[in-house]
Scaffold this motif. Structure first.
Motif, PDB file in Angstrom:
ATOM      1  N   ASP A 264       0.831  -1.202   0.000  1.00 50.85           N
ATOM      2  CA  ASP A 264       0.000   0.000   0.000  1.00 50.85           C
ATOM      3  C   ASP A 264       0.867   1.254   0.000  1.00 50.85           C
ATOM      4  O   ASP A 264       0.563   2.233  -0.695  1.00 50.85           O
ATOM      5  CB  ASP A 264      -0.919  -0.005   1.221  1.00 50.85           C
ATOM      6  N   ALA A 265       1.952   1.221   0.758  1.00 49.75           N
ATOM      7  CA  ALA A 265       2.868   2.365   0.786  1.00 49.75           C
ATOM      8  C   ALA A 265       3.487   2.603  -0.585  1.00 49.75           C
ATOM      9  O   ALA A 265       3.547   3.746  -1.070  1.00 49.75           O
ATOM     10  CB  ALA A 265       3.959   2.130   1.830  1.00 49.75           C
ATOM     11  N   ILE A 266       3.923   1.541  -1.234  1.00 51.91           N
ATOM     12  CA  ILE A 266       4.580   1.674  -2.535  1.00 51.91           C
ATOM     13  C   ILE A 266       3.574   2.071  -3.618  1.00 51.91           C
ATOM     14  O   ILE A 266       3.903   2.836  -4.538  1.00 51.91           O
ATOM     15  CB  ILE A 266       5.296   0.363  -2.906  1.00 51.91           C
ATOM     16  N   ARG A 267       2.351   1.587  -3.508  1.00 51.78           N
ATOM     17  CA  ARG A 267       1.326   1.969  -4.488  1.00 51.78           C
ATOM     18  C   ARG A 267       1.044   3.472  -4.444  1.00 51.78           C
ATOM     19  O   ARG A 267       0.620   4.057  -5.443  1.00 51.78           O
ATOM     20  CB  ARG A 267       0.039   1.174  -4.241  1.00 51.78           C
ATOM     21  N   ARG A 268       1.262   4.097  -3.296  1.00 50.25           N
ATOM     22  CA  ARG A 268       1.000   5.536  -3.156  1.00 50.25           C
ATOM     23  C   ARG A 268       2.043   6.401  -3.872  1.00 50.25           C
ATOM     24  O   ARG A 268       1.802   7.593  -4.085  1.00 50.25           O
ATOM     25  CB  ARG A 268       0.939   5.916  -1.667  1.00 50.25           C
ATOM     26  N   VAL A 269       3.172   5.829  -4.217  1.00 49.79           N
ATOM     27  CA  VAL A 269       4.229   6.618  -4.858  1.00 49.79           C
ATOM     28  C   VAL A 269       4.650   6.049  -6.219  1.00 49.79           C
ATOM     29  O   VAL A 269       5.663   6.450  -6.771  1.00 49.79           O
ATOM     30  CB  VAL A 269       5.464   6.739  -3.925  1.00 49.79           C
ATOM     31  N   THR A 270       3.861   5.104  -6.746  1.00 50.45           N
ATOM     32  CA  THR A 270       4.133   4.549  -8.085  1.00 50.45           C
ATOM     33  C   THR A 270       2.806   4.372  -8.813  1.00 50.45           C
ATOM     34  O   THR A 270       1.736   4.630  -8.264  1.00 50.45           O
ATOM     35  CB  THR A 270       4.845   3.178  -8.010  1.00 50.45           C
ATOM     36  N   ASP A 271       2.892   3.888 -10.036  1.00 49.34           N
ATOM     37  CA  ASP A 271       1.687   3.598 -10.818  1.00 49.34           C
ATOM     38  C   ASP A 271       1.262   2.145 -10.679  1.00 49.34           C
ATOM     39  O   ASP A 271       0.335   1.706 -11.372  1.00 49.34           O
ATOM     40  CB  ASP A 271       1.938   3.910 -12.310  1.00 49.34           C
ATOM     41  N   ARG A 272       1.914   1.388  -9.834  1.00 53.24           N
ATOM     42  CA  ARG A 272       1.573  -0.031  -9.657  1.00 53.24           C
ATOM     43  C   ARG A 272       0.328  -0.162  -8.778  1.00 53.24           C
ATOM     44  O   ARG A 272       0.273   0.397  -7.690  1.00 53.24           O
ATOM     45  CB  ARG A 272       2.742  -0.785  -9.022  1.00 53.24           C
ATOM     46  N   ASN A 273      -0.662  -0.911  -9.255  1.00 57.85           N
ATOM     47  CA  ASN A 273      -1.876  -1.067  -8.458  1.00 57.85           C
ATOM     48  C   ASN A 273      -2.674  -2.293  -8.894  1.00 57.85           C
ATOM     49  O   ASN A 273      -3.874  -2.217  -9.136  1.00 57.85           O
ATOM     50  CB  ASN A 273      -2.751   0.181  -8.551  1.00 57.85           C
ATOM     51  N   MET A 274      -2.006  -3.428  -9.006  1.00 54.72           N
ATOM     52  CA  MET A 274      -2.723  -4.646  -9.358  1.00 54.72           C
ATOM     53  C   MET A 274      -3.791  -4.968  -8.312  1.00 54.72           C
ATOM     54  O   MET A 274      -4.895  -5.392  -8.645  1.00 54.72           O
ATOM     55  CB  MET A 274      -1.766  -5.832  -9.483  1.00 54.72           C
ATOM     56  N   GLY A 275      -3.455  -4.732  -7.039  1.00 51.18           N
ATOM     57  CA  GLY A 275      -4.410  -5.023  -5.977  1.00 51.18           C
ATOM     58  C   GLY A 275      -5.709  -4.249  -6.163  1.00 51.18           C
ATOM     59  O   GLY A 275      -6.805  -4.820  -6.081  1.00 51.18           O
ATOM     60  N   GLY A 276      -5.599  -2.947  -6.416  1.00 52.07           N
ATOM     61  CA  GLY A 276      -6.793  -2.129  -6.613  1.00 52.07           C
ATOM     62  C   GLY A 276      -7.534  -2.488  -7.877  1.00 52.07           C
ATOM     63  O   GLY A 276      -8.780  -2.503  -7.902  1.00 52.07           O
ATOM     64  N   GLU A 277      -6.809  -2.793  -8.939  1.00 61.71           N
ATOM     65  CA  GLU A 277      -7.444  -3.151 -10.207  1.00 61.71           C
ATOM     66  C   GLU A 277      -8.218  -4.451 -10.074  1.00 61.71           C
ATOM     67  O   GLU A 277      -9.336  -4.584 -10.609  1.00 61.71           O
ATOM     68  CB  GLU A 277      -6.382  -3.274 -11.297  1.00 61.71           C
ATOM     69  N   MET A 278      -7.661  -5.419  -9.357  1.00 56.89           N
ATOM     70  CA  MET A 278      -8.357  -6.685  -9.164  1.00 56.89           C
ATOM     71  C   MET A 278      -9.602  -6.503  -8.297  1.00 56.89           C
ATOM     72  O   MET A 278     -10.654  -7.082  -8.572  1.00 56.89           O
ATOM     73  CB  MET A 278      -7.411  -7.717  -8.532  1.00 56.89           C
ATOM     74  N   ALA A 280     -11.441  -3.970  -8.110  1.00 59.00           N
ATOM     75  CA  ALA A 280     -12.449  -3.230  -8.862  1.00 59.00           C
ATOM     76  C   ALA A 280     -13.159  -4.090  -9.900  1.00 59.00           C
ATOM     77  O   ALA A 280     -14.195  -3.680 -10.446  1.00 59.00           O
ATOM     78  CB  ALA A 280     -11.799  -2.029  -9.547  1.00 59.00           C
ATOM     79  N   ARG A 281     -12.658  -5.281 -10.156  1.00 59.88           N
ATOM     80  CA  ARG A 281     -13.281  -6.154 -11.160  1.00 59.88           C
ATOM     81  C   ARG A 281     -14.581  -6.746 -10.635  1.00 59.88           C
ATOM     82  O   ARG A 281     -14.715  -7.006  -9.440  1.00 59.88           O
ATOM     83  CB  ARG A 281     -12.315  -7.275 -11.549  1.00 59.88           C
ATOM     84  N   HIS A 282     -15.503  -7.011 -11.548  1.00 58.23           N
ATOM     85  CA  HIS A 282     -16.797  -7.559 -11.148  1.00 58.23           C
ATOM     86  C   HIS A 282     -16.705  -9.022 -10.713  1.00 58.23           C
ATOM     87  O   HIS A 282     -17.571  -9.523 -10.004  1.00 58.23           O
ATOM     88  CB  HIS A 282     -17.803  -7.431 -12.301  1.00 58.23           C
ATOM     89  N   ASP A 283     -15.641  -9.722 -11.153  1.00 60.48           N
ATOM     90  CA  ASP A 283     -15.526 -11.148 -10.825  1.00 60.48           C
ATOM     91  C   ASP A 283     -14.614 -11.402  -9.624  1.00 60.48           C
ATOM     92  O   ASP A 283     -14.266 -12.552  -9.333  1.00 60.48           O
ATOM     93  CB  ASP A 283     -15.007 -11.926 -12.041  1.00 60.48           C
ATOM     94  N   CYS A 284     -14.221 -10.360  -8.903  1.00 58.12           N
ATOM     95  CA  CYS A 284     -13.415 -10.519  -7.692  1.00 58.12           C
ATOM     96  C   CYS A 284     -14.169  -9.894  -6.507  1.00 58.12           C
ATOM     97  O   CYS A 284     -14.677  -8.777  -6.622  1.00 58.12           O
ATOM     98  CB  CYS A 284     -12.063  -9.820  -7.834  1.00 58.12           C
ATOM     99  N   PRO A 285     -14.243 -10.612  -5.391  1.00 62.81           N
ATOM    100  CA  PRO A 285     -14.908 -10.032  -4.221  1.00 62.81           C
ATOM    101  C   PRO A 285     -14.041  -8.938  -3.584  1.00 62.81           C
ATOM    102  O   PRO A 285     -12.864  -8.795  -3.929  1.00 62.81           O
ATOM    103  CB  PRO A 285     -15.041 -11.229  -3.282  1.00 62.81           C
ATOM    104  N   ALA A 286     -14.647  -8.178  -2.681  1.00 64.10           N
ATOM    105  CA  ALA A 286     -13.874  -7.185  -1.948  1.00 64.10           C
ATOM    106  C   ALA A 286     -12.760  -7.879  -1.178  1.00 64.10           C
ATOM    107  O   ALA A 286     -12.883  -9.037  -0.780  1.00 64.10           O
ATOM    108  CB  ALA A 286     -14.782  -6.424  -0.989  1.00 64.10           C
ATOM    109  N   ARG A 287     -11.694  -7.164  -0.987  1.00 68.22           N
ATOM    110  CA  ARG A 287     -10.564  -7.744  -0.285  1.00 68.22           C
ATOM    111  C   ARG A 287     -10.943  -8.076   1.159  1.00 68.22           C
ATOM    112  O   ARG A 287     -11.497  -7.221   1.879  1.00 68.22           O
ATOM    113  CB  ARG A 287      -9.389  -6.767  -0.291  1.00 68.22           C
ATOM    114  N   PRO A 288     -10.638  -9.291   1.635  1.00 75.73           N
ATOM    115  CA  PRO A 288     -10.901  -9.613   3.048  1.00 75.73           C
ATOM    116  C   PRO A 288     -10.094  -8.725   3.971  1.00 75.73           C
ATOM    117  O   PRO A 288      -9.060  -8.162   3.583  1.00 75.73           O
ATOM    118  CB  PRO A 288     -10.446 -11.080   3.157  1.00 75.73           C
ATOM    119  N   GLU A 289     -10.547  -8.594   5.178  1.00 77.54           N
ATOM    120  CA  GLU A 289      -9.874  -7.759   6.168  1.00 77.54           C
ATOM    121  C   GLU A 289      -8.436  -8.222   6.373  1.00 77.54           C
ATOM    122  O   GLU A 289      -8.162  -9.414   6.462  1.00 77.54           O
ATOM    123  CB  GLU A 289     -10.625  -7.812   7.502  1.00 77.54           C
ATOM    124  N   VAL A 290      -7.529  -7.254   6.444  1.00 78.14           N
ATOM    125  CA  VAL A 290      -6.125  -7.592   6.667  1.00 78.14           C
ATOM    126  C   VAL A 290      -5.743  -7.357   8.105  1.00 78.14           C
ATOM    127  O   VAL A 290      -4.686  -7.748   8.537  1.00 78.14           O
ATOM    128  CB  VAL A 290      -5.188  -6.773   5.735  1.00 78.14           C
TER     129      VAL A 290
END
Length: 290
Positions: A264-278, A280-290
């Motif tokens: 999450d820290a690195i995503r804030r300072v780069t364009d990498r965001n596979m986690g967020g993109e996944m 946001a997809r309709h075929d992936c559930p919301a991320r479980p609590e970390v």
């Protein structure tokens, strides 16, 4: 064309070891040195040069791995076990299937999704975290970010977590690695955003304060998730000297939490965001609590 000899390979290889050149890269350096010495011009991988060279290397290192190493070797937790994840080096556009990056039998993974789907999705997003972190760190280091040393140390700590937890004994050291991974990653992001060394030093090991500072400088939709995760770490200093009291299952959860904070820290300072993109997809559930 003269054939490369073992004496030359051995001597040059020893020089490269002293220079800390990794084994997968040393044959290329030896080939270049040989061609330069003998005024040979042309393809580095010409079979008259490359094949005899690799025959020698395989004799010198019968169990040596000469393949290109992974961008990052980490892991994801499923129940109370840590499964290795290899973030491969890729070029250009390529397809990434997070679950296929986990070193686990397909049948076992199917059973987990059948009986413990939340665990399966946690692992899925955990792979995304590792991917975003590894490629994000690479992006920043390549730009000579002032945070490069912090980033390299954070990556080393993150990789150590999985190495420790894939074992069955002496796994308590994973706590310190998890705390360091989260701390160094957030400090690296702040340093990249312009915070001075003195400012960063003043945060000490306080993850909640670090998360608040990072959110203030680079807000995202995951702000509350980051804050919540940073309140769930044990005390970094106290766990050096006293038992942390965490079960193996709790250590696995801590490892995944540390990897999320780092990504999450690195995503804030780069364009990498596979986690967020996944997510946001309709075929992936919301991320479980970390």
């Amino acid at each position: 064309m003269c054939t490369i000899d073992e004496k030359f390979v051995r001597e040059t290889d020893e020089e490269l070891i002293a220079q800390d050149v990794k084994i997968h890269a040393r044959p290329i350096h030896v080939a270049m040195a040989w061609m330069d010495k003998n005024s040979i011009y042309g393809d580095l991988f010409d079979k008259q040069v490359w094949e005899p060279l690799m025959e020698i290397y395989r004799r010198l290192y019968p169990s040596g791995d000469f393949s290109v190493p992974a961008m990052l070797e980490g892991g994801v937790a499923l129940r109370d076990r840590m499964y290795p994840v290899r973030v491969s080096v890729g070029f250009g556009y390529f397809r990434v299937e997070p679950l296929k990056a986990i070193d686990i039998k397909h049948e076992e993974l199917e059973l987990i999704f059948q009986h413990n789907p939340e665990q399966g999705w946690k692992a899925f997003y955990g792979v995304c975290d590792l991917w975003d972190f590894a490629y994000g760190v690479d992006d920043l280091v390549k730009t000579n970010s002032p945070a490069s040393e912090l980033l390299n140390n954070a990556q080393s700590s993150l990789s150590a977590i999985s190495r420790i937890l894939t074992g069955s004994l002496d796994i308590d050291a994973a706590v310190q690695c998890a705390c360091l991974t989260a701390e160094l990653s957030m400090k690296a992001a702040l340093r990249h955003l312009g915070s001075s060394d003195d400012e960063i030093r003043n945060f000490s090991h306080h993850l909640k304060k670090l998360s608040d500072a990072l959110i203030a400088k680079a807000p995202r939709a995951t702000d509350e998730r980051l804050r919540a995760a940073c309140t769930e770490f044990p005390n970094y200093v106290q766990t050096r000297y006293a038992s942390h009291g965490l079960t193996r299952l709790e250590l696995m959860a801590l490892a995944m939490r540390a990897q999320f904070v780092a990504a999450d820290a690195i995503r804030r300072v780069t364009d990498r965001n596979m986690g967020g993109e996944m997510e946001a997809r309709h075929d992936c559930p919301a991320r479980p609590e970390v």
